[in-house]
Scaffold this motif. Structure first.
Motif, PDB file in Angstrom:
ATOM      1  N   ARG A 256      38.390  51.160  34.922  1.00 13.04           N
ATOM      2  CA  ARG A 256      37.255  51.769  35.467  1.00 13.04           C
ATOM      3  C   ARG A 256      37.304  50.965  36.989  1.00 13.04           C
ATOM      4  O   ARG A 256      36.722  51.831  38.037  1.00 13.04           O
ATOM      5  N   PHE A 257      37.423  49.613  37.267  1.00 15.98           N
ATOM      6  CA  PHE A 257      37.381  49.096  38.498  1.00 15.98           C
ATOM      7  C   PHE A 257      38.642  49.111  39.087  1.00 15.98           C
ATOM      8  O   PHE A 257      38.614  48.213  40.121  1.00 15.98           O
ATOM      9  N   ASP A 258      39.638  50.026  38.637  1.00 19.10           N
ATOM     10  CA  ASP A 258      40.868  49.945  39.421  1.00 19.10           C
ATOM     11  C   ASP A 258      41.588  48.791  39.715  1.00 19.10           C
ATOM     12  O   ASP A 258      41.675  48.455  40.987  1.00 19.10           O
ATOM     13  N   LEU A 259      41.494  47.859  39.051  1.00 19.50           N
ATOM     14  CA  LEU A 259      42.043  46.305  39.114  1.00 19.50           C
ATOM     15  C   LEU A 259      43.565  46.520  39.126  1.00 19.50           C
ATOM     16  O   LEU A 259      44.337  47.439  38.339  1.00 19.50           O
ATOM     17  N   HIS A 260      44.369  45.721  39.978  1.00 14.22           N
ATOM     18  CA  HIS A 260      45.654  45.548  39.929  1.00 14.22           C
ATOM     19  C   HIS A 260      46.120  44.273  40.167  1.00 14.22           C
ATOM     20  O   HIS A 260      45.566  43.355  40.842  1.00 14.22           O
ATOM     21  N   TYR A 261      47.574  43.926  40.030  1.00 15.59           N
ATOM     22  CA  TYR A 261      48.158  42.809  40.511  1.00 15.59           C
ATOM     23  C   TYR A 261      49.554  43.322  40.970  1.00 15.59           C
ATOM     24  O   TYR A 261      50.158  44.518  40.512  1.00 15.59           O
ATOM     25  N   THR A 262      50.223  42.453  41.630  1.00 13.06           N
ATOM     26  CA  THR A 262      51.566  42.764  42.280  1.00 13.06           C
ATOM     27  C   THR A 262      52.573  42.125  41.363  1.00 13.06           C
ATOM     28  O   THR A 262      52.669  40.966  41.189  1.00 13.06           O
ATOM     29  N   GLY A 263      53.561  42.942  40.754  1.00 17.47           N
ATOM     30  CA  GLY A 263      54.398  42.295  39.734  1.00 17.47           C
ATOM     31  C   GLY A 263      55.688  41.989  40.439  1.00 17.47           C
ATOM     32  O   GLY A 263      55.865  41.948  41.664  1.00 17.47           O
ATOM     33  N   ALA A 264      56.508  41.328  39.620  1.00 18.35           N
ATOM     34  CA  ALA A 264      57.732  40.713  40.244  1.00 18.35           C
ATOM     35  C   ALA A 264      58.424  41.841  40.752  1.00 18.35           C
ATOM     36  O   ALA A 264      59.401  41.482  41.771  1.00 18.35           O
ATOM     37  N   ASP A 265      58.431  43.058  40.607  1.00 19.88           N
ATOM     38  CA  ASP A 265      59.094  44.187  41.125  1.00 19.88           C
ATOM     39  C   ASP A 265      58.371  44.718  42.287  1.00 19.88           C
ATOM     40  O   ASP A 265      58.806  45.549  42.901  1.00 19.88           O
ATOM     41  N   GLY A 266      57.431  43.829  42.690  1.00 24.13           N
ATOM     42  CA  GLY A 266      56.790  44.323  44.167  1.00 24.13           C
ATOM     43  C   GLY A 266      55.879  45.330  43.813  1.00 24.13           C
ATOM     44  O   GLY A 266      54.991  45.900  44.967  1.00 24.13           O
ATOM     45  N   ALA A 267      55.736  46.219  42.751  1.00 21.47           N
ATOM     46  CA  ALA A 267      54.822  47.479  42.331  1.00 21.47           C
ATOM     47  C   ALA A 267      53.640  46.928  41.918  1.00 21.47           C
ATOM     48  O   ALA A 267      53.459  45.746  41.520  1.00 21.47           O
ATOM     49  N   LYS A 268      52.607  47.695  41.960  1.00 21.11           N
ATOM     50  CA  LYS A 268      51.292  47.506  41.348  1.00 21.11           C
ATOM     51  C   LYS A 268      51.246  47.841  39.981  1.00 21.11           C
ATOM     52  O   LYS A 268      51.543  48.727  39.574  1.00 21.11           O
ATOM     53  N   HIS A 269      50.498  46.785  39.323  1.00 17.80           N
ATOM     54  CA  HIS A 269      50.468  46.818  37.802  1.00 17.80           C
ATOM     55  C   HIS A 269      48.824  46.756  37.449  1.00 17.80           C
ATOM     56  O   HIS A 269      48.355  46.002  38.185  1.00 17.80           O
ATOM     57  N   ARG A 270      48.322  47.353  36.398  1.00 17.41           N
ATOM     58  CA  ARG A 270      47.155  47.176  35.779  1.00 17.41           C
ATOM     59  C   ARG A 270      47.043  45.726  34.983  1.00 17.41           C
ATOM     60  O   ARG A 270      47.683  45.835  33.882  1.00 17.41           O
ATOM     61  N   PRO A 271      46.280  44.847  35.158  1.00 17.28           N
ATOM     62  CA  PRO A 271      45.810  43.787  34.049  1.00 17.28           C
ATOM     63  C   PRO A 271      45.063  44.114  33.059  1.00 17.28           C
ATOM     64  O   PRO A 271      44.599  45.233  33.068  1.00 17.28           O
ATOM     65  N   VAL A 272      45.332  43.383  31.949  1.00 19.13           N
ATOM     66  CA  VAL A 272      44.447  43.484  30.811  1.00 19.13           C
ATOM     67  C   VAL A 272      43.357  42.319  31.032  1.00 19.13           C
ATOM     68  O   VAL A 272      43.209  41.382  31.527  1.00 19.13           O
ATOM     69  N   MET A 273      42.003  42.572  30.439  1.00 21.76           N
ATOM     70  CA  MET A 273      40.929  41.925  30.495  1.00 21.76           C
ATOM     71  C   MET A 273      40.845  41.478  29.044  1.00 21.76           C
ATOM     72  O   MET A 273      40.491  42.215  28.087  1.00 21.76           O
ATOM     73  N   VAL A 274      40.753  40.053  28.863  1.00 23.48           N
ATOM     74  CA  VAL A 274      40.371  39.342  27.840  1.00 23.48           C
ATOM     75  C   VAL A 274      38.913  38.813  27.763  1.00 23.48           C
ATOM     76  O   VAL A 274      38.896  38.149  28.698  1.00 23.48           O
ATOM     77  N   HIS A 275      37.807  39.557  27.111  1.00 19.35           N
ATOM     78  CA  HIS A 275      36.627  38.984  27.155  1.00 19.35           C
ATOM     79  C   HIS A 275      36.402  37.821  26.051  1.00 19.35           C
ATOM     80  O   HIS A 275      36.826  37.989  24.885  1.00 19.35           O
ATOM     81  N   ARG A 276      35.967  36.638  26.261  1.00 25.35           N
ATOM     82  CA  ARG A 276      35.751  35.815  25.451  1.00 25.35           C
ATOM     83  C   ARG A 276      34.425  34.856  25.433  1.00 25.35           C
ATOM     84  O   ARG A 276      34.138  34.595  26.797  1.00 25.35           O
ATOM     85  N   SER A 277      33.693  34.473  24.663  1.00 26.99           N
ATOM     86  CA  SER A 277      32.559  33.740  24.428  1.00 26.99           C
ATOM     87  C   SER A 277      32.764  32.726  23.532  1.00 26.99           C
ATOM     88  O   SER A 277      32.824  32.800  22.258  1.00 26.99           O
ATOM     89  N   ILE A 278      32.630  31.187  23.908  1.00 21.99           N
ATOM     90  CA  ILE A 278      32.916  30.189  22.750  1.00 21.99           C
ATOM     91  C   ILE A 278      31.461  30.177  22.041  1.00 21.99           C
ATOM     92  O   ILE A 278      31.575  30.086  20.536  1.00 21.99           O
ATOM     93  N   ILE A 279      30.218  30.003  22.480  1.00 21.48           N
ATOM     94  CA  ILE A 279      29.135  29.891  21.893  1.00 21.48           C
ATOM     95  C   ILE A 279      28.328  31.065  22.083  1.00 21.48           C
ATOM     96  O   ILE A 279      27.048  31.113  21.701  1.00 21.48           O
ATOM     97  N   GLY A 280      28.817  32.106  22.702  1.00 22.23           N
ATOM     98  CA  GLY A 280      27.911  33.184  22.964  1.00 22.23           C
ATOM     99  C   GLY A 280      26.546  32.954  23.644  1.00 22.23           C
ATOM    100  O   GLY A 280      26.931  32.258  24.837  1.00 22.23           O
ATOM    101  N   SER A 281      25.396  33.315  23.546  1.00 19.77           N
ATOM    102  CA  SER A 281      24.310  33.029  24.345  1.00 19.77           C
ATOM    103  C   SER A 281      23.781  31.607  23.801  1.00 19.77           C
ATOM    104  O   SER A 281      23.863  31.268  22.720  1.00 19.77           O
ATOM    105  N   VAL A 282      23.195  30.789  24.864  1.00 14.53           N
ATOM    106  CA  VAL A 282      22.875  29.448  24.517  1.00 14.53           C
ATOM    107  C   VAL A 282      21.755  29.344  23.804  1.00 14.53           C
ATOM    108  O   VAL A 282      21.534  28.745  22.919  1.00 14.53           O
TER     109      VAL A 282
END
Ligand SMILES: [Zn+2]
Length: 414
Positions: A256-282
């Motif tokens: 949705r946000f069109d995120l990318h990073y440049t790979g070792a091959d010099g091309a653009k790739h899509r990262p994955v997002m890992v969401h994580r919360s240790i204790i959730g809401s305080v």
């Protein structure tokens, strides 16, 4: 277990006022001390695990949440937008969209991944029935949140590491999870339609859970709108379960946000997002800690760690001096003097404080401290510096133990 609303008021941790509003608790000094300690523990654990912290605003333009999908999938839980001239802004229902935009604001190489971004930040939920006096259903939430931007190959390791952080935090906090849950979509929910993404993230989370050896149950209808998640469930005083911690694998937001990073091959790739919360809401974490421990918090977390009890007014200067040394060492101490009643009454009132130091004429003359531990143990009187060093070693290590007998014995022999 104890009801956190009653105990929270008794211990003067937090309260609510109808004039501020339902579901909008405020924190009293002891509650704020506990919360601050908890937040700092989380930030330190995150820094050690390679996360870097950011701050982002609690408001965002409506378009931000249209992009993330919250607007179409989650608006029932959001407050109405505010008109600001040409556009509208909303109180944010999550931190994820801001973090995606922060990631996107700079170019990234595969060498920077996994990029771990954390924040303890405010978010808002339009609860229709904010239960007065409680911390579990609130409208203003302080969320312990983080997002790992990584390659597909790194997802399983990052999710596993997040689960490890959760389990270490639970050990330090003395939290016993009710169960681990693999939360999947169910019929009738509002979910983004992308069968391949759902299949891949479910497979990854299942792999992580299976490898962890933890018992878990799959539950339909509990997923986030954009993906499945691992939820760590805890039970409250009435036996009701709620989610404290989560790990999610998300292919949707990077798209949705069109995120990318440049790979070792010099091309653009899509990262994955890992969401994580240790204790959730305080808020929910503190509610659970209050119920779980009945106010007898682990020593490192207790709002007041050492209650100093001068027997008579003559020992007051020594008591104040000891409190000053505690403050210098970062220990939270309070002096409870004669004006608060007899020694017996003061000892009883401080029964939930992990350590008490009684200072009578003999101790004052010799510069000694006679400690009483919350569990009834009474180590032999010792020099004040030694007592504070012992307490500091245990609290600094986030130990749930009040006293280290082996250590104490070795010190006496040595
Ligand atoms: Zn998120």
């Amino acid at each position: 277990m104890h009801d956190h609303r009653r105990l929270g008021r008794e211990l003067e941790l937090f309260d609510t006022d109808p004039l501020i509003g339902a579901g909008l608790p405020y924190w009293l000094p002891d509650g704020a001390a506990l919360r601050h300690t908890l937040e700092e523990y989380i930030r330190t654990a995150e820094r050690r695990a390679g996360y870097r912290h950011v701050y982002s605003p609690v408001l965002g333009k409506r378009e931000l949440y249209e992009t993330s999908g919250h607007w179409s999938h989650y608006s029932d839980d959001m407050f109405p937008p505010m008109d600001l001239g040409a556009g509208q802004v909303v109180l944010r229902p999550s931190l994820c969209p801001h973090h995606a935009v922060i990631y996107r604001s700079r170019a990234h190489s595969y060498r920077e991944l996994p990029l771990r971004m954390a924040e303890l930040g405010g978010m808002y939920r339009s609860e229709l029935s904010g239960v007065l006096g409680g911390l579990t259903r609130v409208r203003a939430i302080q969320l312990n949140d983080a997002h790992v931007f990584c390659t597909l190959d790194q997802v399983a390791d990052e999710a596993r590491a997040a689960l490890g952080m959760i389990r270490r935090a639970y050990a330090a906090l003395g939290i016993r999870p009710a169960r681990f849950r693999l939360s999947l979509p169910g019929p009738g929910g509002k979910y983004v339609a992308a069968p391949e993404m759902w299949r891949r993230s479910t497979a990854l989370l299942t792999e992580v859970l299976d490898a962890s050896g933890l018992p878990y149950e799959a539950a339909e209808g509990e997923a986030a709108f954009y993906g499945p998640k691992i939820d760590v469930q805890v039970a409250d005083a009435a036996g009701r379960e709620s989610t404290l911690s989560t790990v999610q694998v998300d292919f949707h937001q990077p798209e949705r946000f069109d995120l990318h990073y440049t790979g070792a091959d010099g091309a653009k790739h899509r990262p994955v997002m890992v969401h994580r919360s240790i204790i959730g809401s305080v808020e929910r974490a503190v509610a659970h800690l209050v119920e779980q421990h009945g106010g007898a918090f682990p020593g490192w977390l207790a709002p007041v760690q050492l209650m100093i009890l001068p027997v008579s007014d003559a020992e007051l200067p020594d008591a104040e001096a000891l409190a000053g040394r505690c403050a210098d060492l970062g220990l939270r101490a309070e002096v409870s003097g004669r004006e608060r009643g007899s020694l017996g009454a003061r000892v009883r009132r401080a029964r939930l404080v992990p350590y008490q130091a009684v200072i009578g004429a003999a101790e004052a003359a010799d510069g000694l401290v006679a400690l009483r531990l919350r569990d009834g143990r009474r180590p032999a009187p010792m020099p004040a510096g030694e007592a504070l060093a012992r307490i500091g070693a245990l609290t600094g290590a986030h130990s749930t133990a009040l006293w280290d007998e082996a250590e104490a014995g070795a010190a006496v022999r040595g």
